[in-house]
Design an enzyme around this catalytic site. Structure first.
Site, PDB file in Angstrom:
ATOM      1  N   PHE A   1       1.263  -3.480   3.948  1.00 12.06           N
ATOM      2  CA  PHE A   1       1.544  -4.841   4.417  1.00 12.06           C
ATOM      3  C   PHE A   1       3.046  -5.098   4.281  1.00 12.06           C
ATOM      4  O   PHE A   1       3.687  -4.673   3.316  1.00 12.06           O
ATOM      5  CB  PHE A   1       0.789  -5.859   3.557  1.00 12.06           C
ATOM      6  CG  PHE A   1      -0.652  -6.069   3.949  1.00 12.06           C
ATOM      7  CD1 PHE A   1      -1.301  -5.249   4.852  1.00 12.06           C
ATOM      8  CD2 PHE A   1      -1.377  -7.114   3.385  1.00 12.06           C
ATOM      9  CE1 PHE A   1      -2.628  -5.456   5.207  1.00 12.06           C
ATOM     10  CE2 PHE A   1      -2.714  -7.329   3.723  1.00 12.06           C
ATOM     11  CZ  PHE A   1      -3.337  -6.500   4.634  1.00 12.06           C
TER      12      PHE A   1
ATOM     13  N   GLU B   1      -1.718   5.060  13.573  1.00 12.50           N
ATOM     14  CA  GLU B   1      -1.331   6.294  12.886  1.00 12.50           C
ATOM     15  C   GLU B   1      -1.547   7.511  13.782  1.00 12.50           C
ATOM     16  O   GLU B   1      -0.727   8.435  13.803  1.00 12.50           O
ATOM     17  CB  GLU B   1      -2.111   6.454  11.579  1.00 12.50           C
ATOM     18  CG  GLU B   1      -1.652   7.648  10.764  1.00 12.50           C
ATOM     19  CD  GLU B   1      -2.228   7.707   9.361  1.00 12.50           C
ATOM     20  OE1 GLU B   1      -1.720   8.497   8.546  1.00 12.50           O
ATOM     21  OE2 GLU B   1      -3.185   6.957   9.074  1.00 12.50           O
TER      22      GLU B   1
ATOM     23  N   HIS C   1      -9.643   1.980  -0.452  1.00 12.20           N
ATOM     24  CA  HIS C   1      -8.200   1.735  -0.422  1.00 12.20           C
ATOM     25  C   HIS C   1      -7.736   1.195  -1.770  1.00 12.20           C
ATOM     26  O   HIS C   1      -8.044   0.064  -2.137  1.00 12.20           O
ATOM     27  CB  HIS C   1      -7.878   0.738   0.689  1.00 12.20           C
ATOM     28  CG  HIS C   1      -6.431   0.686   1.057  1.00 12.20           C
ATOM     29  ND1 HIS C   1      -5.438   1.292   0.316  1.00 12.20           N
ATOM     30  CD2 HIS C   1      -5.789   0.094   2.117  1.00 12.20           C
ATOM     31  CE1 HIS C   1      -4.269   1.067   0.873  1.00 12.20           C
ATOM     32  NE2 HIS C   1      -4.458   0.347   1.968  1.00 12.20           N
TER      33      HIS C   1
ATOM     34  N   LYS D   1      -9.234   8.056   1.693  1.00 10.15           N
ATOM     35  CA  LYS D   1      -9.809   6.715   1.591  1.00 10.15           C
ATOM     36  C   LYS D   1     -11.241   6.653   2.109  1.00 10.15           C
ATOM     37  O   LYS D   1     -11.969   5.710   1.797  1.00 10.15           O
ATOM     38  CB  LYS D   1      -8.935   5.708   2.327  1.00 10.15           C
ATOM     39  CG  LYS D   1      -7.563   5.487   1.694  1.00 10.15           C
ATOM     40  CD  LYS D   1      -6.758   4.460   2.469  1.00 10.15           C
ATOM     41  CE  LYS D   1      -5.353   4.299   1.898  1.00 10.15           C
ATOM     42  NZ  LYS D   1      -4.488   5.458   2.217  1.00 10.15           N
TER      43      LYS D   1
ATOM     44  N   HIS E   1      -2.914   8.010   6.097  1.00 12.47           N
ATOM     45  CA  HIS E   1      -3.118   6.694   5.485  1.00 12.47           C
ATOM     46  C   HIS E   1      -4.560   6.273   5.725  1.00 12.47           C
ATOM     47  O   HIS E   1      -5.223   5.790   4.812  1.00 12.47           O
ATOM     48  CB  HIS E   1      -2.132   5.697   6.081  1.00 12.47           C
ATOM     49  CG  HIS E   1      -2.161   4.347   5.455  1.00 12.47           C
ATOM     50  ND1 HIS E   1      -1.992   4.145   4.101  1.00 12.47           N
ATOM     51  CD2 HIS E   1      -2.356   3.116   5.998  1.00 12.47           C
ATOM     52  CE1 HIS E   1      -2.067   2.861   3.836  1.00 12.47           C
ATOM     53  NE2 HIS E   1      -2.290   2.201   4.963  1.00 12.47           N
TER      54      HIS E   1
ATOM     55  N   CYS F   1       0.805  -1.230   0.000  1.00 11.02           N
ATOM     56  CA  CYS F   1       0.000   0.000   0.000  1.00 11.02           C
ATOM     57  C   CYS F   1       0.833   1.273   0.000  1.00 11.02           C
ATOM     58  O   CYS F   1       0.276   2.368  -0.121  1.00 11.02           O
ATOM     59  CB  CYS F   1      -0.940  -0.009   1.202  1.00 11.02           C
ATOM     60  SG  CYS F   1      -1.861  -1.556   1.353  1.00 11.02           S
TER      61      CYS F   1
END
Length: 407
Positions: A395, A310, A336, A331, A299, A159
């Site tokens: 990830f 975060e 996403h 997002k 994010h 990502c």
């Protein structure tokens, strides 16, 4: 390094002007899946790019050689290049390149090829299968179309892929290896395997009865991210060169932080230590102080663990200034886009600086007590935004933070 061109296709828009209007309107791009029958799946919705047709921007022959992932990027790159007004025939082709990010690449082509192999035999597999499947085909195809012979690579860090690609493109110009770069990311993972795989990871929201409200970063009722697709592309140029040709400059890319959590293959570090260090690195490279930052494009995936981590990371870096920061999650509107996220979100950051309005984090109706910062909930806000961080975490524990500044 300055941004002189923007391009995108995503779940709420097929162009940059349409994207900006949809962001300000708080439009959700999340709806039931239509690319295939999702009935057998536990999750049956996502952020599809709707009404997409790559022709005539990409000729029919070229379309046949590109997976949906590559088609998105070719169309977005066309818009970004046209927007920049750059004329490649006036440049040394070995000093203009392409660096793109994608987390997965041509997944639909892999599935199609495997289905052909198992149902019709090896002799019936298309000669385009490998070409359309491999992740680097898109960057190669853009370079071929525009005759760009400079640095050409593909970044795959889940990502954070597009953000890392933008950082690498910045470095290519700063190090003297290029004068201009096409960069960003693309993804098209709403496929049978993509949807099934993320369901198996238990990463996705299961709000099938209300898809438009499924992506709800920092909300107490969030239950996972929404799988989406699309592309975000930027044209980066050396500042003096762009200024000399009278380019329309959106902003500059002045820093990039790059770290690893070294913690877990899917979960972020619970204290956000890797994300925090990525932000610190981006701020240091930009030559800023923490209190210089006006806005963070988070994010903000809408996962229970990620949003808290975060928030903790932002507090670690900014201290008391964290409460004064304006933060929002793109997002929440588009879901996403995996490896394309950093590109589509960098486009949003450039537009925020240009227009002086921060798009909202939609669906934030019941704030999580652990997520207690100013996420610009539900309504756009006028603000003077000059210095921005754009966060992308993937990830594998990959973290990237981009520092973008007004010129």
């Amino acid at each position: 390094m300055v941004v002189t061109g923007l391009g995108t296709v995503n779940p709420i828009a097929l162009s940059v002007p349409e994207y900006w209007q949809a962001l300000l309107a708080g439009k959700s791009g999340i709806a039931p899946v239509t690319l295939f029958d999702p009935a057998p799946y536990k999750v049956r919705f996502g952020g599809e790019v709707k009404g997409f047709n790559p022709e005539p921007i990409v000729d029919h022959k070229s379309v046949r050689k590109l997976d949906r992932c590559g088609q998105f990027a070719m169309v977005a790159a066309h818009e970004a290049i046209k927007d920049s007004g750059i004329e490649f025939d006036k440049y040394d082709p070995f000093r203009v390149g392409v660096i793109l990010g994608t987390g997965i690449g041509g997944l639909s082509e892999f599935e199609d090829g495997y289905n052909t192999l198992t149902t019709r035999g090896p002799s019936r597999v298309s000669p385009f299968t490998i070409v359309k499947m491999i992740a680097n085909t898109t960057a190669g195809s853009i370079s071929i179309r525009y005759h760009l012979r400079g640095p050409n690579t593909t970044v795959s860090t889940a990502c954070s892929s597009a953000a890392h690609a933008i950082g690498d493109a910045m470095t290519a110009i700063a190090s003297g290896h290029a004068d201009a770069m096409i960069t960003g990311g693309t993804e098209a993972a709403i496929t049978h395997m993509g949807l099934a795989g993320f369901i198996a990871c238990r990463a996705l929201s299961e709000r099938n009865d209300d898809p438009a409200h499924a992506s709800r970063p920092f909300d107490k009722e969030r239950d996972g991210f929404v799988l989406s697709e699309g592309s975000g592309i930027l044209v980066l140029e050396e500042y003096e060169q762009a200024k000399a040709r009278g380019a329309n400059i959106y902003c500059e890319v002045v820093g990039c932080g790059n770290t690893a959590d070294a913690y877990h293959i899917t979960a972020p570090h619970e204290d956000g230590i890797g994300a925090a260090e990525a932000m610190r690195q981006a701020i240091r490279q930009a030559g800023w102080n923490t209190f210089d930052v006006d806005y963070i494009n988070a994010h903000g995936t809408s996962t229970p663990l990620g949003d808290v981590a975060e928030t903790k990371a932002i507090k670690k870096v900014f201290g008391d200034h964290a409460k004064r920061l304006k933060i929002s999650s793109t997002k929440s509107l588009i879901g996403h886009l995996l490896g394309a996220s950093g590109g589509v979100e960098a486009v949003a950051c450039a537009l925020i600086m240009r227009h002086g309005v921060i798009h909202p984090t939609i669906n934030l109706t019941n704030p999580d007590p652990e997520c207690d910062l100013d996420y610009v909930p539900n309504t756009p806000r006028e603000a003077r935004v000059k210095r921005v961080l754009s966060n992308s975490f993937g990830f594998g524990g990959h973290n990237c933070s981009l520092a973008l500044g007004a010129v």
